[in-house]
Design a protein around this motif. Structure first.
Motif, PDB file in Angstrom:
ATOM      1  N   PHE A 102       0.844  -1.185   0.000  1.00  0.00           N
ATOM      2  CA  PHE A 102       0.000   0.000   0.000  1.00  0.00           C
ATOM      3  C   PHE A 102       0.885   1.243   0.000  1.00  0.00           C
ATOM      4  CE2 PHE A 102       1.021  -0.640   4.393  1.00  0.00           C
ATOM      5  CZ  PHE A 102       0.954   0.598   5.021  1.00  0.00           C
ATOM      6  N   ILE A 103       0.272   2.396  -0.231  1.00  0.00           N
ATOM      7  CA  ILE A 103       0.966   3.676  -0.143  1.00  0.00           C
ATOM      8  C   ILE A 103       0.514   4.357   1.143  1.00  0.00           C
ATOM      9  CG2 ILE A 103       1.486   5.861  -1.280  1.00  0.00           C
ATOM     10  CD1 ILE A 103       2.316   3.430  -2.916  1.00  0.00           C
ATOM     11  N   SER A 164      -3.607   6.512  -4.899  1.00  0.00           N
ATOM     12  CA  SER A 164      -4.937   7.082  -4.741  1.00  0.00           C
ATOM     13  C   SER A 164      -5.291   8.003  -5.897  1.00  0.00           C
ATOM     14  CB  SER A 164      -5.008   7.873  -3.434  1.00  0.00           C
ATOM     15  OG  SER A 164      -6.136   8.701  -3.406  1.00  0.00           O
ATOM     16  N   LYS A 165      -6.574   7.963  -6.270  1.00  0.00           N
ATOM     17  CA  LYS A 165      -7.055   8.844  -7.340  1.00  0.00           C
ATOM     18  C   LYS A 165      -6.925  10.310  -6.940  1.00  0.00           C
ATOM     19  CE  LYS A 165     -10.823   6.449  -7.242  1.00  0.00           C
ATOM     20  NZ  LYS A 165     -12.199   5.897  -7.430  1.00  0.00           N
ATOM     21  N   THR A 166      -7.128  10.610  -5.659  1.00  0.00           N
ATOM     22  CA  THR A 166      -7.020  11.995  -5.203  1.00  0.00           C
ATOM     23  C   THR A 166      -5.565  12.391  -4.931  1.00  0.00           C
ATOM     24  OG1 THR A 166      -7.387  11.286  -2.938  1.00  0.00           O
ATOM     25  CG2 THR A 166      -9.311  11.981  -4.184  1.00  0.00           C
ATOM     26  N   VAL A 346      -6.486   9.818   1.353  1.00  0.00           N
ATOM     27  CA  VAL A 346      -7.120   8.577   0.898  1.00  0.00           C
ATOM     28  C   VAL A 346      -6.057   7.491   0.783  1.00  0.00           C
ATOM     29  CG1 VAL A 346      -8.326   7.482  -1.026  1.00  0.00           C
ATOM     30  CG2 VAL A 346      -8.950   9.795  -0.322  1.00  0.00           C
ATOM     31  N   TYR A 347      -6.404   6.275   1.188  1.00  0.00           N
ATOM     32  CA  TYR A 347      -5.494   5.142   1.113  1.00  0.00           C
ATOM     33  C   TYR A 347      -6.181   3.986   0.374  1.00  0.00           C
ATOM     34  CZ  TYR A 347      -4.105   7.995   5.063  1.00  0.00           C
ATOM     35  OH  TYR A 347      -3.801   9.061   5.868  1.00  0.00           O
ATOM     36  N   ARG A 348      -5.358   3.134  -0.217  1.00  0.00           N
ATOM     37  CA  ARG A 348      -5.845   1.922  -0.883  1.00  0.00           C
ATOM     38  C   ARG A 348      -6.889   2.238  -1.963  1.00  0.00           C
ATOM     39  NH1 ARG A 348      -3.451  -1.735   2.318  1.00  0.00           N
ATOM     40  NH2 ARG A 348      -3.030  -1.011   4.427  1.00  0.00           N
TER      41      ARG A 348
END
Length: 472
Positions: A102-103, A164-166, A346-348
């Motif tokens: 994950f980030i 994340s998209k954001t 935001v994660y995942r």
């Protein structure tokens, strides 16, 4: 006839012995060598796999120092590192493949680990031996030297679906650190760590991600070898107990996180001794999922520079029904900090959440001595700092039976400070600076109850004792 009976009796005894169920799998029987240099990953993993296939038992690491890369635990396995034995992490970054990557909030690629468990049940890490991550060997400088020495090319991670998209990370650049966590439990049930010594991870020490029914009892953690070296992270996990544990960490000691929208709930922490360079007991900052029904009690916090207790909702978490009681603190900067903000990371690759809330927090029976003024990172200390935002108030907070001793030294200029709102920034008291009150500074709170709360000073302070702004 007597000879025949004796022969038959002997056959029965031999049969009973041969049918005895195997309970211990010694890694040495699989070729593992405890000489600090032989890489034992395959041998140890085979012992774990065979133990699991047989229905479970104990995998024993004893009499030596065993070098290894990533080891994955399996169902019904008690992985026991015996007293006097050490499981030592390899210094080759390629020996640690990612486990549920994950980030994180800083924009770092995470997931590598030394000891891992994915979707397992009834797994234990036990024994009075040591698991050592050699984290000092995973600094950028030392990784570069290792790569050159071994003549290897670092494996490149696959970031597909992780960013994340954001993309509102602390850093706009996604970075690969090649720093394995020490122990990582992922989506696992009925897992325990008992009596083990955890030492010097390259990143977080012990990470529970989306686990259910876990126990930590009697372990000892020392984590100062690298950066982001949290001791215990409870991440989107439920029904856990942490007790009788000693921690000395460079980053957060016990940290409740939610790097997914799933909640962290029904956790009890007690009888622990905690020392940290960042925060002893912390909720957040990674906080998408809710934090509910959590108790921390009967703990001793000492020599902590980043805050004794920090309750932070930054990314949408609704924090509710939190009890902190019977805590003694010595030489601690900022005993209690509660902060609701509007960062909303935001994660995942989940959807961005609305601003969260903090409600029904009870803090009682606290005695704290704040660090001397010359050792503070913020020039004038405050005992309690509670803050929502102008558009999002904290809910009900109750503090009772509190004694805080402070160094004083606040000036008339400090008394005039206007504390910034910083509603979208990283929620840390050092970023907000000094407050115009030495005892309690509170703002944007619906309901604050104070009973038997006292503040004492070792030196004169020109600031007010208590300041409340927009507090009912």
């Amino acid at each position: 006839m007597r000879k025949i009976k004796t022969y038959l009796f002997s056959l029965v005894i031999i049969s009973l012995v041969s049918c005895k169920t195997k309970t211990v799998w010694d890694v040495r029987d699989y070729g593992a060598v405890g000489n600090k240099t032989t890489l034992n990953t395959k041998a140890i993993q085979q012992a774990i796999d065979d133990c699991n296939k047989a229905g479970g038992g104990t995998v024993l690491v004893t009499d030596g120092t065993y070098l290894s890369g990533t080891i994955l635990l399996k169902d019904n396995v008690n992985f026991k590192v015996a007293e006097g034995a050490t499981l030592l992490a390899s210094t080759n970054p390629n020996d640690f493949p990612p486990v549920e990557p994950f980030i994180d909030a800083t924009g770092q690629y995470r997931g590598q680990c030394f000891i891992g468990a994915i979707d397992v049940e009834n797994t234990i890490i036990s024994g009075k031996g040591t698991i050592n991550g050699q984290g000092e060997m995973f600094t950028p400088k030392n990784i570069k030297a290792t790569v050159k020495k071994l003549g290897i090319t670092l494996a490149k991670p696959d970031l597909t679906g992780l960013v994340s998209k954001t993309n509102k990370y602390v850093s706009s650049t996604i970075r690969t650190s090649n720093r394995p966590f020490l122990v990582r439990m992922v989506r696992s049930k009925n897992v325990k760590l008992i009596d083990i010594h955890l030492r010097q991870p390259a990143a977080w020490t012990l990470h529970f991600l989306e686990c259910n029914n876990f126990e930590v009892n009697g372990i000892d953690i020392h984590s100062h070898a690298n950066k982001n070296n949290d001791a215990i992270d409870i991440d989107s996990s439920t029904n856990g107990v942490i007790r009788n544990t000693t921690i000395d960490s460079g980053d957060d000691a016990i940290c409740f996180k939610s790097t997914s929208p799933k909640p962290t709930t029904n956790i009890e922490v007690y009888d622990c001794k905690l020392k940290s360079n960042w925060g002893a007991i912390k909720f957040g900052t990674e906080s998408m999922g809710d934090f509910k029904n959590i108790t921390v009690r009967d703990c001793y916090v000492h020599d902590t520079t980043g805050g004794g207790i920090k309750i932070l909702s930054a990314d949408g978490a609704n924090i509710d029904n939190i009890l902190i009681e019977n805590i003694k603190m010595e030489n601690v900067e900022m005993p209690i900090f509660i902060r609701l903000c509007e960062r909303r990371l935001v994660y995942r690759n989940a959807d961005r959440k609305p601003v969260g809330s903090i409600n029904n927090v009870t803090i009682r029976n606290i005695e704290a001595k704040v660090t001397n003024k010359e050792d503070l990172r913020v020039k004038a200390a405050t005992g309690f700092f509670f803050s929502g935002t102008p558009n999002h108030n904290l809910g009900h907070i109750s503090i009772e039976n509190i004694k805080i001793n402070l160094p004083g030294g606040g000036t008339k200029e400090d008394a005039k400070v206007v504390v910034p709102e910083n509603i979208e920034e990283y929620p840390e008291f050092t970023k907000l600076g000094a407050t115009p009150a030495y005892g309690l500074f509170a703002r944007h709170i619906k309901n604050l109850d104070m009973t038997n709360v006292s503040f004492s000073l070792r030196n004169k302070d020109e600031r007010e004792e208590v300041i409340k702004i927009n507090v009912n």
